[in-house]
Scaffold this active site. Structure first.
Site, PDB file in Angstrom:
ATOM      1  N   ILE A  11     -24.139   4.202  16.973  1.00 42.97           N
ATOM      2  CA  ILE A  11     -24.107   4.183  15.500  1.00 42.97           C
ATOM      3  C   ILE A  11     -24.925   3.022  14.915  1.00 42.97           C
ATOM      4  O   ILE A  11     -25.395   3.114  13.781  1.00 42.97           O
ATOM      5  CB  ILE A  11     -22.644   4.175  14.994  1.00 42.97           C
ATOM      6  CG1 ILE A  11     -22.568   4.722  13.561  1.00 42.97           C
ATOM      7  CG2 ILE A  11     -21.998   2.798  15.112  1.00 42.97           C
ATOM      8  CD1 ILE A  11     -21.174   5.098  13.115  1.00 42.97           C
ATOM      9  N   ASN A  24     -10.762  -4.131  12.741  1.00 37.58           N
ATOM     10  CA  ASN A  24      -9.341  -4.478  12.770  1.00 37.58           C
ATOM     11  C   ASN A  24      -8.992  -5.116  11.420  1.00 37.58           C
ATOM     12  O   ASN A  24      -9.881  -5.346  10.600  1.00 37.58           O
ATOM     13  CB  ASN A  24      -9.013  -5.394  13.957  1.00 37.58           C
ATOM     14  CG  ASN A  24      -9.809  -6.679  13.938  1.00 37.58           C
ATOM     15  OD1 ASN A  24      -9.910  -7.340  12.909  1.00 37.58           O
ATOM     16  ND2 ASN A  24     -10.402  -7.030  15.068  1.00 37.58           N
ATOM     17  N   VAL A  33     -17.010  -0.696  19.069  1.00 37.20           N
ATOM     18  CA  VAL A  33     -18.042  -0.427  18.070  1.00 37.20           C
ATOM     19  C   VAL A  33     -18.142  -1.586  17.067  1.00 37.20           C
ATOM     20  O   VAL A  33     -19.229  -1.904  16.574  1.00 37.20           O
ATOM     21  CB  VAL A  33     -17.779   0.940  17.380  1.00 37.20           C
ATOM     22  CG1 VAL A  33     -16.579   0.929  16.472  1.00 37.20           C
ATOM     23  CG2 VAL A  33     -19.021   1.420  16.651  1.00 37.20           C
ATOM     24  N   ASP A  34     -17.012  -2.242  16.798  1.00 38.51           N
ATOM     25  CA  ASP A  34     -16.987  -3.403  15.889  1.00 38.51           C
ATOM     26  C   ASP A  34     -17.904  -4.519  16.425  1.00 38.51           C
ATOM     27  O   ASP A  34     -18.760  -5.059  15.696  1.00 38.51           O
ATOM     28  CB  ASP A  34     -15.526  -3.887  15.806  1.00 38.51           C
ATOM     29  CG  ASP A  34     -15.269  -4.837  14.652  1.00 38.51           C
ATOM     30  OD1 ASP A  34     -16.214  -5.148  13.914  1.00 38.51           O
ATOM     31  OD2 ASP A  34     -14.114  -5.272  14.505  1.00 38.51           O
ATOM     32  N   SER A 117     -10.304   4.727  15.968  1.00 36.42           N
ATOM     33  CA  SER A 117      -9.021   4.554  16.692  1.00 36.42           C
ATOM     34  C   SER A 117      -8.959   5.131  18.106  1.00 36.42           C
ATOM     35  O   SER A 117      -7.946   4.944  18.786  1.00 36.42           O
ATOM     36  CB  SER A 117      -7.832   5.124  15.899  1.00 36.42           C
ATOM     37  OG  SER A 117      -7.474   4.256  14.850  1.00 36.42           O
ATOM     38  N   THR A 118      -9.985   5.846  18.567  1.00 34.23           N
ATOM     39  CA  THR A 118      -9.851   6.514  19.876  1.00 34.23           C
ATOM     40  C   THR A 118     -10.351   5.672  21.047  1.00 34.23           C
ATOM     41  O   THR A 118     -10.401   6.154  22.177  1.00 34.23           O
ATOM     42  CB  THR A 118     -10.571   7.883  19.906  1.00 34.23           C
ATOM     43  OG1 THR A 118     -11.986   7.682  19.796  1.00 34.23           O
ATOM     44  CG2 THR A 118     -10.076   8.787  18.795  1.00 34.23           C
TER      45      THR A 118
HETATM   46  P1  ADP Z   1     -10.736   1.414  17.930  1.00 35.06           P
HETATM   47  O1  ADP Z   1     -10.228   0.006  18.092  1.00 35.06           O
HETATM   48  O2  ADP Z   1     -10.650   1.912  16.501  1.00 35.06           O
HETATM   49  O3  ADP Z   1     -10.155   2.354  18.927  1.00 35.06           O
HETATM   50  P2  ADP Z   1     -13.235   1.216  19.498  1.00 35.06           P
HETATM   51  O4  ADP Z   1     -14.482   0.542  19.091  1.00 35.06           O
HETATM   52  O5  ADP Z   1     -12.484   0.670  20.660  1.00 35.06           O
HETATM   53  O6  ADP Z   1     -12.320   1.286  18.154  1.00 35.06           O
HETATM   54  O7  ADP Z   1     -13.545   2.748  19.794  1.00 35.06           O
HETATM   55  C1  ADP Z   1     -13.787   3.719  18.809  1.00 35.06           C
HETATM   56  C2  ADP Z   1     -14.849   4.697  19.305  1.00 35.06           C
HETATM   57  O8  ADP Z   1     -16.133   4.103  19.116  1.00 35.06           O
HETATM   58  C3  ADP Z   1     -14.758   5.048  20.799  1.00 35.06           C
HETATM   59  O9  ADP Z   1     -14.982   6.447  20.960  1.00 35.06           O
HETATM   60  C4  ADP Z   1     -15.920   4.249  21.402  1.00 35.06           C
HETATM   61  O10 ADP Z   1     -16.430   4.890  22.567  1.00 35.06           O
HETATM   62  C5  ADP Z   1     -16.919   4.338  20.267  1.00 35.06           C
HETATM   63  N1  ADP Z   1     -18.057   3.403  20.286  1.00 35.06           N
HETATM   64  C6  ADP Z   1     -18.192   2.216  20.932  1.00 35.06           C
HETATM   65  N2  ADP Z   1     -19.403   1.693  20.692  1.00 35.06           N
HETATM   66  C7  ADP Z   1     -20.059   2.567  19.876  1.00 35.06           C
HETATM   67  C8  ADP Z   1     -21.364   2.623  19.276  1.00 35.06           C
HETATM   68  N3  ADP Z   1     -22.254   1.634  19.467  1.00 35.06           N
HETATM   69  N4  ADP Z   1     -21.696   3.701  18.512  1.00 35.06           N
HETATM   70  C9  ADP Z   1     -20.799   4.691  18.291  1.00 35.06           C
HETATM   71  N5  ADP Z   1     -19.561   4.709  18.825  1.00 35.06           N
HETATM   72  C10 ADP Z   1     -19.198   3.659  19.599  1.00 35.06           C
END
Ligand code: ADP
Length: 175
Positions: A11, A24, A33-34, A117-118
């Site tokens: 993303i 968070n 992703v954060d 959240s997944t």
């Molecule tokens: P949460 O704490 O809300 O679960 P996460 O970041 O751990 O957030 O995961 C949410 C989703 O984002 C997961 O499916 C993860 O694989 C995905 N994710 C992680 N990095 C990226 C990225 N660079 N682009 C898109 N999705 C991502």
């Protein structure tokens, strides 16, 4: 009426009006992703986030995108999965709704979402995908502002789950 797409990708590379961050409640950065969004946006993103005083689960706040190709970042803290009896579904739907409404009221044409959240928060992706797809598709029926929403899945399993959820949603809405 806007278009909905589901794609596999990162993303942080999307050149859209806004990408959504699965944040968070502190909005001060984390993993997943954060972390990827903060690394790609540069330290100015954290500086702006520090001025926001956090965000409640299920709500959303917007910042600039700084070094990202996206103009803005919409930060939304998703629910942590505690078994499903703690309003996780209501809160997850609320995340998508608040982000979409913020996009609408800010005049954004293109938005990209990760699977909120997944990851670390442990929400079962099959259930999360149904909520995400139906909430986005219902919104796209009436919006006169947002032209395109892209669901960006980071891995193959998430991609296939969201595609299946979209097919089920389309079949149900035909009945
Ligand atoms: P949460 O704490 O809300 O679960 P996460 O970041 O751990 O957030 O995961 C949410 C989703 O984002 C997961 O499916 C993860 O694989 C995905 N994710 C992680 N990095 C990226 C990225 N660079 N682009 C898109 N999705 C991502």
């Amino acid at each position: 009426m806007g278009k909905f797409k589901i794609e596999k990708g990162d993303i942080t590379l999307y050149e859209v009006d806004a990408i959504v961050n699965a944040a968070n409640t502190t909005l001060l950065g984390g993993g997943g992703v954060d972390g990827a969004i903060h690394r790609a946006a540069g330290p100015q993103l954290l500086e702006e986030c520090k001025t926001l005083n956090g965000c409640d689960t299920g709500k959303a706040k917007m910042t600039k995108g700084y070094l990202l190709p996206a103009k803005y970042v919409i930060h939304t803290p998703g629910p942590i999965w505690h078994g499903g009896d703690n309003y996780e579904d209501v809160l997850l739907k609320s995340c998508y709704q608040h982000c979409l409404k913020l996009g609408e009221s800010s005049g954004l044409k293109t938005m990209a979402f990760p699977s909120i959240s997944t990851g670390v928060y442990g929400y079962p992706v099959e259930q999360a995908a149904g909520i995400a797809v139906s909430t986005i598709c219902e919104f796209l029926k009436w919006t006169e502002v947002v032209e395109e929403v892209i669901m960006v899945c980071h891995d193959e399993h998430t991609l296939q789950t969201y595609q299946r959820a979209l097919n089920e949603y389309l079949e149900e809405s035909r009945m």
